[in-house]
Structures are given as C-alpha cells and as structure tokens.
Design an enzyme around this catalytic site. Sequence first.
Site, PDB file in Angstrom:
ATOM      1  N   HIS A  72       0.845  -1.196   0.000  1.00  0.00           N
ATOM      2  CA  HIS A  72       0.000   0.000   0.000  1.00  0.00           C
ATOM      3  C   HIS A  72       0.881   1.246   0.000  1.00  0.00           C
ATOM      4  CE1 HIS A  72      -4.173  -1.604   1.326  1.00  0.00           C
ATOM      5  NE2 HIS A  72      -3.584  -2.390   0.445  1.00  0.00           N
ATOM      6  N   TYR A 200      -9.878   5.307   6.383  1.00  0.00           N
ATOM      7  CA  TYR A 200     -10.206   5.712   7.760  1.00  0.00           C
ATOM      8  C   TYR A 200     -11.352   6.707   7.671  1.00  0.00           C
ATOM      9  CZ  TYR A 200      -5.881   3.686   9.630  1.00  0.00           C
ATOM     10  OH  TYR A 200      -4.895   2.823  10.030  1.00  0.00           O
ATOM     11  N   PRO A 292      -5.627   0.633  18.235  1.00  0.00           N
ATOM     12  CA  PRO A 292      -5.224   0.115  16.922  1.00  0.00           C
ATOM     13  C   PRO A 292      -5.266   1.139  15.783  1.00  0.00           C
ATOM     14  CG  PRO A 292      -7.377  -0.749  17.549  1.00  0.00           C
ATOM     15  CD  PRO A 292      -6.860   0.004  18.723  1.00  0.00           C
ATOM     16  N   LYS A 296      -0.016   0.227  14.971  1.00  0.00           N
ATOM     17  CA  LYS A 296       1.352   0.193  15.489  1.00  0.00           C
ATOM     18  C   LYS A 296       1.673  -0.979  16.422  1.00  0.00           C
ATOM     19  CE  LYS A 296       3.044   3.787  13.527  1.00  0.00           C
ATOM     20  NZ  LYS A 296       3.242   3.314  12.180  1.00  0.00           N
ATOM     21  N   TYR A 383       3.219   6.985   9.919  1.00  0.00           N
ATOM     22  CA  TYR A 383       2.379   5.842   9.550  1.00  0.00           C
ATOM     23  C   TYR A 383       3.229   4.697   8.978  1.00  0.00           C
ATOM     24  CZ  TYR A 383      -1.818   3.296   8.299  1.00  0.00           C
ATOM     25  OH  TYR A 383      -2.801   2.339   8.230  1.00  0.00           O
TER      26      TYR A 383
HETATM   27  C1  LIG Z   1      -8.539  -5.599  16.806  1.00  0.00           C
HETATM   28  C2  LIG Z   1      -7.045  -5.384  16.780  1.00  0.00           C
HETATM   29  C3  LIG Z   1      -6.463  -4.834  15.648  1.00  0.00           C
HETATM   30  C4  LIG Z   1      -5.093  -4.609  15.600  1.00  0.00           C
HETATM   31  N1  LIG Z   1      -4.544  -4.051  14.473  1.00  0.00           N
HETATM   32  C5  LIG Z   1      -3.217  -3.848  14.421  1.00  0.00           C
HETATM   33  C6  LIG Z   1      -2.595  -3.371  13.209  1.00  0.00           C
HETATM   34  O1  LIG Z   1      -3.239  -3.118  12.188  1.00  0.00           O
HETATM   35  N2  LIG Z   1      -1.251  -3.204  13.198  1.00  0.00           N
HETATM   36  C7  LIG Z   1      -0.486  -3.503  14.303  1.00  0.00           C
HETATM   37  O2  LIG Z   1       0.737  -3.345  14.254  1.00  0.00           O
HETATM   38  N3  LIG Z   1      -1.042  -3.989  15.461  1.00  0.00           N
HETATM   39  C8  LIG Z   1      -2.382  -4.176  15.545  1.00  0.00           C
HETATM   40  N4  LIG Z   1      -2.939  -4.724  16.691  1.00  0.00           N
HETATM   41  C9  LIG Z   1      -2.087  -5.040  17.837  1.00  0.00           C
HETATM   42  C10 LIG Z   1      -1.333  -6.370  17.686  1.00  0.00           C
HETATM   43  O3  LIG Z   1      -2.238  -7.413  17.425  1.00  0.00           O
HETATM   44  C11 LIG Z   1      -0.553  -6.648  18.969  1.00  0.00           C
HETATM   45  O4  LIG Z   1       0.166  -5.491  19.313  1.00  0.00           O
HETATM   46  C12 LIG Z   1       0.406  -7.830  18.813  1.00  0.00           C
HETATM   47  O5  LIG Z   1      -0.295  -9.038  18.785  1.00  0.00           O
HETATM   48  C13 LIG Z   1       1.418  -7.857  19.955  1.00  0.00           C
HETATM   49  O6  LIG Z   1       2.194  -9.022  19.876  1.00  0.00           O
HETATM   50  P1  LIG Z   1       2.811  -9.671  21.194  1.00  0.00           P
HETATM   51  O7  LIG Z   1       3.549 -10.868  20.735  1.00  0.00           O
HETATM   52  O8  LIG Z   1       3.526  -8.632  21.969  1.00  0.00           O
HETATM   53  O9  LIG Z   1       1.559 -10.057  22.100  1.00  0.00           O
HETATM   54  P2  LIG Z   1       0.399 -11.118  21.840  1.00  0.00           P
HETATM   55  O10 LIG Z   1       0.075 -11.201  20.402  1.00  0.00           O
HETATM   56  O11 LIG Z   1      -0.678 -10.767  22.789  1.00  0.00           O
HETATM   57  O12 LIG Z   1       1.042 -12.494  22.242  1.00  0.00           O
HETATM   58  C14 LIG Z   1       1.280 -12.838  23.594  1.00  0.00           C
HETATM   59  C15 LIG Z   1       1.282 -14.347  23.733  1.00  0.00           C
HETATM   60  O13 LIG Z   1       1.588 -14.697  25.082  1.00  0.00           O
HETATM   61  C16 LIG Z   1       0.724 -15.730  25.506  1.00  0.00           C
HETATM   62  N5  LIG Z   1       0.585 -15.687  26.974  1.00  0.00           N
HETATM   63  C17 LIG Z   1      -0.155 -14.829  27.707  1.00  0.00           C
HETATM   64  N6  LIG Z   1      -0.033 -15.114  29.020  1.00  0.00           N
HETATM   65  C18 LIG Z   1       0.794 -16.177  29.103  1.00  0.00           C
HETATM   66  C19 LIG Z   1       1.293 -16.937  30.195  1.00  0.00           C
HETATM   67  N7  LIG Z   1       0.945 -16.640  31.461  1.00  0.00           N
HETATM   68  N8  LIG Z   1       2.139 -17.960  29.947  1.00  0.00           N
HETATM   69  C20 LIG Z   1       2.495 -18.249  28.659  1.00  0.00           C
HETATM   70  N9  LIG Z   1       2.047 -17.581  27.589  1.00  0.00           N
HETATM   71  C21 LIG Z   1       1.201 -16.547  27.804  1.00  0.00           C
HETATM   72  C22 LIG Z   1      -0.589 -15.434  24.782  1.00  0.00           C
HETATM   73  O14 LIG Z   1      -1.409 -16.578  24.678  1.00  0.00           O
HETATM   74  C23 LIG Z   1      -0.077 -14.953  23.416  1.00  0.00           C
HETATM   75  O15 LIG Z   1       0.065 -16.001  22.497  1.00  0.00           O
HETATM   76  C24 LIG Z   1      -4.294  -4.956  16.750  1.00  0.00           C
HETATM   77  C25 LIG Z   1      -4.874  -5.535  17.879  1.00  0.00           C
HETATM   78  C26 LIG Z   1      -6.230  -5.740  17.911  1.00  0.00           C
HETATM   79  C27 LIG Z   1      -6.837  -6.364  19.150  1.00  0.00           C
END
Ligand SMILES: Cc1cc2nc3c(=O)[nH]c(=O)nc-3n(C[C@H](O)[C@H](O)[C@H](O)COP(=O)(O)OP(=O)(O)OC[C@H]3O[C@@H](n4cnc5c(N)ncnc54)[C@H](O)[C@@H]3O)c2cc1C
Length: 388
Positions: A72, A200, A292, A296, A383
């Site tokens: 994009h 948006y 969201p 980011k 962005y």
């Molecule tokens: C609706 C929505 C839309 C989004 N859109 C965007 C977007 O367009 N662009 C963008 O960059 N971000 C977006 N995000 C945010 C993005 O999804 C998250 O920031 C991202 O998943 C973060 O990754 P992470 O690995 O830090 O955490 P998570 O993806 O939350 O992964 C954490 C992992 O740890 C595990 N866990 C939790 N507790 C424990 C425990 N006690 N023991 C062992 N394992 C555990 C969980 O099961 C999970 O698998 C969006 C989020 C949502 C909800």
Amino acid sequence: MRTQVAIIGAGPAGLLLGQLLHKHGIDNVILERQTGDYVLSRVRAGVIEQVTQDLLDEAGVGTRMHRDGLVHEGVQICVDGVRHRLSFKELVGKSVMVYGQTELTKDLMDGRAAAGAPTVYSAQDVALHDVLTARPRVSYRAEGKAHELACDFIAGCDGFHGVSRKSVPASAITANERVYPLGWLGILTDTPPVSDELIYVRHPLGFALCSMRSPTRSRYYLQCSLAEDIESWPDERFWEELKPRLDDEARARLVTGPSIEKSIAPLRSFVAEPMRFGALFLAGDAAHIVPPTGAKGLNLAASDVQYLARALVEHYAEKSDAGLDTYSERALKRVWKAERFSWWMTMLLHRISENSFDRNIQLAELDYLFRSQAAATAFAENYVGLPY
Ligand SMILES: Cc1cc2nc3c(=O)[nH]c(=O)nc-3n(C[C@H](O)[C@H](O)[C@H](O)COP(=O)(O)OP(=O)(O)OC[C@H]3O[C@@H](n4cnc5c(N)ncnc54)[C@H](O)[C@@H]3O)c2cc1C
C-alpha cells in the site's frame, strides 16, 4: 531443562525473537499458555511497516509475505462523506504491507518448526523466579507434570494480560495509562474490499475503518461503546451502521456478506517503564498497548524485539552488555513516539467528545493535514514507521 533465553509467549514478539536468536546460534525455548491453533486463530493486526518487513526478512520468514501481501503506497481518510488520499510514496518514498497477523504468525511458526527450535504449547501456571539474580528460572506445568527451565535471560513476550510484567513488584514499575471510553467492533468477511487502500472514516455517527486482508477478504471496524454486547450485533446491523458513514463511491462498492469473525476490542494506551528488571526483558504488548488506529501494536512488538535480539547477540558474541543495559531506554524512545501517533490518530478520527469546540478542532486538524505538505509528510513518516 536449561536454555540461554526463556521466552514467555508465542505471539509475534516471542516467535520473532526466537527466530532471530536462532539465526545467531542462541538457544531459546518458548513457553506458550495456549495451543498453537488458538494462537493462529486470533484475528488482529494487518499493517506491516517497512522496518518490520526488513526484520521478518532478516529472520528468514518474509517470503510468503512478499508473495501474498498487498503493498500500500497510500491511505485514504474520509471526513463527513468526502474522501482524501495521502500518498506515502510521494510524501516519504515508502510504503506499508497489508498482511494479516495470522499469516505472519503462521510463517513464524513454520520457520520455528523448520529450525527445530522448541516451543511448549499449553504451558500452564508459568511462573518466573529469581529474575534479579544471574540464575533466573521459569516453572510451568505441561501434560500434567511440573517442569523447570533454567536460563540466562527471560524475555516476557506474553502480551498485556501475561504473567511477566505482573511478576515485577508494583513499586518497581511505572504504569502510564489512558483508557478511551470506546472500542472497535470488527468483522472479517469473504467479500472484496471497497477500495484498494485502507479508508479511515471520521463521521458524526462515529469512526469506521475499511481494511482488508486480501483482494477477496475484507476487515471492517466500527467505533462502539464499551458496554456493547456482541450478541446484539447481527451482521445486518453492522452493515446498516457502516453504510451511512461511507462516501457515495465506497457505499456503492460495498459488498456485504456473512461475517467469519466478529469481536470487540477496547481502546487503550499503556506504557510500563522500565522494560527491564534484572534478567527479565519485556517486549511487545507485555510492556505497552496502543489503540489500533495507527496500526502500530505489532510493529512496536517487532521493534522491541529488534533492540533485544541485537543486545543479546552482543552479549553472547561480543561479550558486551551495552545493548542490554540500554535496551529499555532505546525501546521506550520509539514506543513513546508510536504511542503519541496512535493517541493522536485516535483523537483525530473518533467521536469522543460532544463538545463543539473539540469537534471543530478535529475538523481544523484534518483540514490542515490535507492542505499542508508539512503536516501530511509528518503523518506519512509516522504511519510507515519511524526508523529504528
Ligand atoms: C482488533 C485489533 C487490531 C489490531 N490491528 C493492528 C494493526 O493493524 N497493526 C499492528 O501493528 N497492530 C495491531 N494490533 C495489535 C497487535 O495485534 C498486537 O500489538 C500484537 O499481537 C502484539 O504481539 P505480542 O507478541 O507482543 O503479544 P500477543 O500477540 O498478545 O502475544 C502474547 C502471547 O503470550 C501468551 N501468553 C499470555 N499469558 C501467558 C502466560 N501466562 N504464559 C504463557 N504464555 C502466555 C498469549 O497466549 C499470546 O500467544 C491490533 C490488535 C487488535 C486487538
């Protein structure tokens, strides 16, 4: 069991860190509370910054993203029925990739399986011990048995509700938080998107976002109240609430269909400081959350991982702890800039206040964004993602 780095959580942060460490010959074990299928079923992010793409390439898992992802070069903002386009390519010479978090997670999982690196899924009762010493440990239960993992470092990549941040005494952590009085109601449908680019939507009825995962799969969001019950949102109601917020062309092109996923996500800004406690390093949503709107969250998780992976490589290969000692400070500098941008976009586009002053400030800011090259460039620069 013993490893060099124990990683808690197999989300994008944990999996990407594991892959980068593996590339540099650093042993790591991932402990994940859920099953692999459950992790793969979470529909979330979809916009990947250029620097995140580069990191995925470095980790050796970018091939499918480059093949199936959608490049994009701009984004569209619709204000009260009139659409405006901002071209990243013209403004800052960069682009973003639209590629679903589920696909990216699958690529990372496949990469990890190919590397033969260990992941314990369905790990229960994960607990961190002795993190302020040189001999930290992680205990957990798997298949009904108690286990213990000794390690040099622990990477807390377990998301906002994980156990890692909660293991730190509250007095040692500063929690900076802003909770918005609204959420995003999102649906995924096997229908073609209304546009080739994200739209948006700022509208008196409330915010909306027209996004996509592929040329045949769309993702739409509506601003909703936090008290909303998903059961009271049959698909027909969703489409009826979306249509009036769109411009005429988008409304005419909208193809409705049954949802294949529907969820409500609350909007929150949160930053925990610092991001290091002895041998424990927080990364991704475990340390911070953004609404969201600026796309980011996943990208910030990747940028933390970039700093942390380089610091751990320095520690093992170059016997220098400079990167580990400055990890929190360096990661937080980028985190706060993304927090600012996500907060700004949220305040700019949502119906948050009923005060006419606030509404007019929103409209003035949007008008400035569309008319000023400087404002548009600042938007595009943020962005597409600031450099590491
Ligand atoms: C609706 C929505 C839309 C989004 N859109 C965007 C977007 O367009 N662009 C963008 O960059 N971000 C977006 N995000 C945010 C993005 O999804 C998250 O920031 C991202 O998943 C973060 O990754 P992470 O690995 O830090 O955490 P998570 O993806 O939350 O992964 C954490 C992992 O740890 C595990 N866990 C939790 N507790 C424990 C425990 N006690 N023991 C062992 N394992 C555990 C969980 O099961 C999970 O698998 C969006 C989020 C949502 C909800």
